[in-house]
Design an enzyme around this catalytic site. Structure first.
Site, PDB file in Angstrom:
ATOM      1  N   ASP A   8       1.648 -31.875  -5.821  1.00  0.00           N
ATOM      2  CA  ASP A   8       0.286 -32.404  -5.779  1.00  0.00           C
ATOM      3  C   ASP A   8      -0.082 -32.644  -4.323  1.00  0.00           C
ATOM      4  OD1 ASP A   8       0.412 -32.345  -8.494  1.00  0.00           O
ATOM      5  OD2 ASP A   8       0.252 -34.506  -8.803  1.00  0.00           O
ATOM      6  N   ASP A 129      -7.045 -32.792 -19.632  1.00  0.00           N
ATOM      7  CA  ASP A 129      -6.403 -34.057 -19.278  1.00  0.00           C
ATOM      8  C   ASP A 129      -6.983 -35.154 -20.154  1.00  0.00           C
ATOM      9  OD1 ASP A 129      -5.286 -32.514 -17.240  1.00  0.00           O
ATOM     10  OD2 ASP A 129      -6.920 -32.994 -15.871  1.00  0.00           O
TER      11      ASP A 129
END
Length: 243
Positions: A8, A129
C-alpha cells in the site's frame, strides 16, 4: 489458490493502514521497489498494489513508486487506487500492470467497467470494499446503500476477471479474514473472488482452503507478512501442497 502480498503506497512509502484510516498509517518500508523485490525473492507469484493517496484524490498519485516497482520485478502486478477513467486504465496497462482494480468508479460509473472489460479482456478487476456489509467508496470515506452482493451481480456478465472483496472493519487489525462472507459471495456469483482484510496467520489460509470453495481465487496479505506473523516459506509451501 494465490496469496497476494500487498504493498500500500502513501506518500511514496510502503505502509499499512488500520481500517482504511490514513492517519493510522504505519510505515514498513520507505523503498517500495525493494519491498517488491523481497516479495518476489520469497517466492510470491503475484503482487497486489494500492495507491492510497490516489484512492482519496481520484487520480494516480504514487506513479513514480509504481514505476519503480514495475522496473524492479518480473512477477505480475495488480493495481488499485484512483483509477476512475479509461485513459488511466490504458496508461497503467501500457506501463506493464497486469490487472487494474476499479473500486469507486465501479459503484459510480458501472458502464466504465463494462467498457474497460470489452477493451482489455481479462485485465479488469473490481474492488468491493464493505463496511457493515455495504460498499464503501472514495478511499472508504463514503458508504453507499448497496450491498456487496448487489454490486457484484451488476458485473456478472461484464467480463470482470476478479472481485476483490475487502472487509474494512477487519483490515489492518489482524482479526482474521471474513471467510463466511467471502464464501457466500463466491458461491453467489460466477466471477472469481479474492479475499482481503484481516488475514492474520497461516490458520486463515488453512481455513480458506478448508472452505473448499472453487470460486475463491486467493487472498491478500499485508500486515501479517510485514510483522512476521505469516512466514512466506511456510504459507507458500502450504499453497503448493508441500506443507
Amino acid at each position: 489458490m494465490i496469496l497476494f502480498p500487498a504493498i500500500d503506497l502513501k506518500d511514496g512509502q510502503c505502509v499499512r493502514l488500520v481500517r482504511g484510516l490514513m492517519e493510522e498509517a504505519t510505515v514498513f518500508n520507505d523503498d517500495p521497489a525493494a519491498q517488491a523485490r523481497a516479495f518476489e525473492a520469497a517466492g510470491f507469484e503475484y503482487l497486489h498494489l494500492v495507491d492510497l493517496n490516489g484512492a482519496f484524490e481520484g487520480r494516480p498519485v504514487n506513479a513514480d513508486a509504481v514505476d519503480g516497482i514495475l522496473a524492479a520485478i518480473s512477477i505480475p502486478v495488480q493495481l488499485g487506487g484512483g483509477i476512475r477513467d479509461l485513459k488511466t486504465i490504458e496508461t497503467w496497462l501500457g506501463k506493464g500492470i497486469a490487472r487494474v482494480i476499479i473500486g469507486t468508479a465501479a459503484v459510480k460509473d458501472p458502464d466504465l467497467v463494462t467498457e474497460a472489460c470489452q477493451r482489455f479482456p481479462g485485465r479488469i478487476a473490481v474492488g468491493l470494499d464493505a463496511k457493515g456489509g455495504r460498499v464503501a467508496t472514495e478511499g472508504w470515506a463514503d458508504v453507499s446503500e448497496l450491498t456487496v452482493l448487489e454490486m457484484a451481480k451488476r458485473f456478472e456478465n461484464a467480463g470482470v476477471a476478479a472481485i476483490i472483496y475487502t472487509d474494512i472493519d477487519r483490515d489492518g487489525v489482524l482479526g482474521g479474514l471474513n471467510i463466511d462472507a467471502t464464501v457466500d459471495l463466491a458461491n453467489a456469483i460466477s466471477i472469481p473472488v479474492i479475499a482481503s482484510g484481516g488475514l492474520s496467520s497461516i490458520d486463515d489460509v488453512k481455513a480458506l482452503q478448508a472452505a473448499n470453495c472453487p470460486g475463491i481465487e486467493g487472498a491478500i496479505s499485508g500486515r501479517a507478512l510485514y510483522d512476521g506473523r505469516l512466514d512466506p516459506k511456510e504459507v507458500l509451501a502450504l499453497l503448493k501442497g508441500q506443507a
